[in-house]
Design a protein around this motif. Structure first.
Motif, PDB file in Angstrom:
ATOM      1  N   CYS A 213       0.199   3.280   3.558  1.00 44.24           N
ATOM      2  CA  CYS A 213       0.540   2.738   5.023  1.00 44.24           C
ATOM      3  C   CYS A 213       1.503   1.709   4.777  1.00 44.24           C
TER       4      CYS A 213
ATOM      5  N   CYS B 218       1.044  -1.280  -0.106  1.00 39.04           N
ATOM      6  CA  CYS B 218       0.139   0.035   0.019  1.00 39.04           C
ATOM      7  C   CYS B 218       0.967   1.250   0.020  1.00 39.04           C
TER       8      CYS B 218
ATOM      9  N   CYS C 232      -5.578   0.079   5.967  1.00 38.67           N
ATOM     10  CA  CYS C 232      -5.865   1.622   6.281  1.00 38.67           C
ATOM     11  C   CYS C 232      -7.096   1.934   5.860  1.00 38.67           C
TER      12      CYS C 232
ATOM     13  N   CYS D 285      -7.025  -1.261   0.460  1.00 38.47           N
ATOM     14  CA  CYS D 285      -6.170  -1.402   1.269  1.00 38.47           C
ATOM     15  C   CYS D 285      -7.014  -1.967   2.602  1.00 38.47           C
TER      16      CYS D 285
HETATM   17 ZN   LIG Z   1      -2.943   0.900   3.253  1.00 33.72          ZN
END
Ligand SMILES: [Zn+2]
Length: 310
Positions: A150, A147, A163, A160
């Motif tokens: 994050c 990602c 997050c 994702c």
């Molecule tokens: Zn993420």
């Protein structure tokens, strides 16, 4: 509003790719069931609808993992979940499924009507990831990678789960195919994008004041503050609303009803919400009523619509 003449209640459609657990029940089903039973006790006209969500990569990936066909997977889990709901006494008026021909026709009709308006979709040619070993385009969850927000290493191509960010596959760092495990290549393909951005103005008015073109439409005070806040964060976020692709290169799903779209299906997030409407139609047909009167439950000023999402 005054006492509504009709109540349409929905519970989130579960994916037919696994068994239900108690968390599902506590979230979207038990509260909706209590609400539906309460309204029926008051003698109200209630349609409580739900069904299996049977398209998208979540189904085909499960099928591949188990070495079975997608059809086999949805038949198994649709029956399993339907009977779990029955045994638990969840009082749906109908438990439908998105693989039903009636749903395919209904979802295609929505696409066709929007397409015929001429200004709702944008056809875009873009580069998408392709697995050369498996000879197929990789939609959404067929791609994992890191990602960019994050750094979670198992983020999907569309989201994702660490997050909560919405992603596009080309944003992932070190993308890999969930089929071959190898790095995919980019190849050109064409998709239809729904111009969500052009709906931002009326959506904003509707969410903030409950009106459309100054006319009352719903009661905004019934919405919780954090729900309104969440919606506004999408509208007023950094990039605002963006056009979203509503088609996919997949061999499982509802065919895009255009001649030049062979081999493409509707994105599951376009077809699944329409599943509530096709369920309502089937419920009416089962009672010998006109399926087109679904509009009385969905579009009438006399109807109250409550979604239980979980
Ligand atoms: Zn993420």
């Amino acid at each position: 509003m005054a006492t509504p003449k009709r109540h349409l209640i929905t519970s989130a459609l579960p994916y037919a790719n696994g068994a239900l657990h108690l968390g599902h029940l506590a979230g979207a089903y038990l509260p909706a069931d209590i609400y539906a039973r309460y309204l029926r006790l008051l003698g109200r006209d209630v349609a409580f609808v739900c069904g299996s969500d049977e398209h998208g990569a979540a189904i085909t990936i499960r099928a591949k993992k188990e070495g079975r066909s997608p059809k086999d997977i949805i038949d198994t889990y649709h029956e399993l979940n339907k009977s779990s709901f029955q045994r638990l006494g969840i009082s749906f008026d109908i438990y439908h499924r998105t693989s039903a021909p009636l749903h395919h026709e209904t979802a295609q009709e929505f696409f066709r009507v929007l397409h015929e308006r001429g200004d709702q979709f944008e056809e875009r040619r873009s580069e998408q990831y392709y697995d050369e070993e498996y000879d197929q385009f990789l939609a959404d969850r067929y791609i994992v990678g890191t990602c960019p927000r994050c750094s979670y290493e198992e983020a999907y191509g569309d989201q994702c789960e660490n997050c909560g960010s919405d992603l596009s596959p080309t944003e992932l760092i070190d993308p890999r195919s969930t089929l071959s495990g190898h790095q995919p290549v980019l190849r050109p393909t064409t998709h239809w994008f729904f111009k969500l951005d052009e709906h931002a103005t009326w959506l904003r008015e509707w969410i903030v004041s409950g009106t459309v073109d100054g006319q009352p439409h719903h009661h905004p005070k019934e919405w919780k503050k954090h729900v309104v806040g969440q919606c506004l964060s999408w509208l007023d976020g950094e990039d605002g609303l963006q056009a979203r692709s509503i088609t996919r290169d997949l061999d499982w799903g509802i065919p895009v009803p255009l001649e030049r779209a062979e081999g493409k299906v509707l994105y599951v997030w376009f077809d699944a919400p329409i599943g509530y409407i096709s369920a309502t139609k089937q419920w009416l047909i089962d009672q010998g009523r006109d399926p087109e009167s679904w509009r009385d439950y969905w579009q009438s000023e006399d109807a109250d619509l409550v979604h239980f999402i979980g």
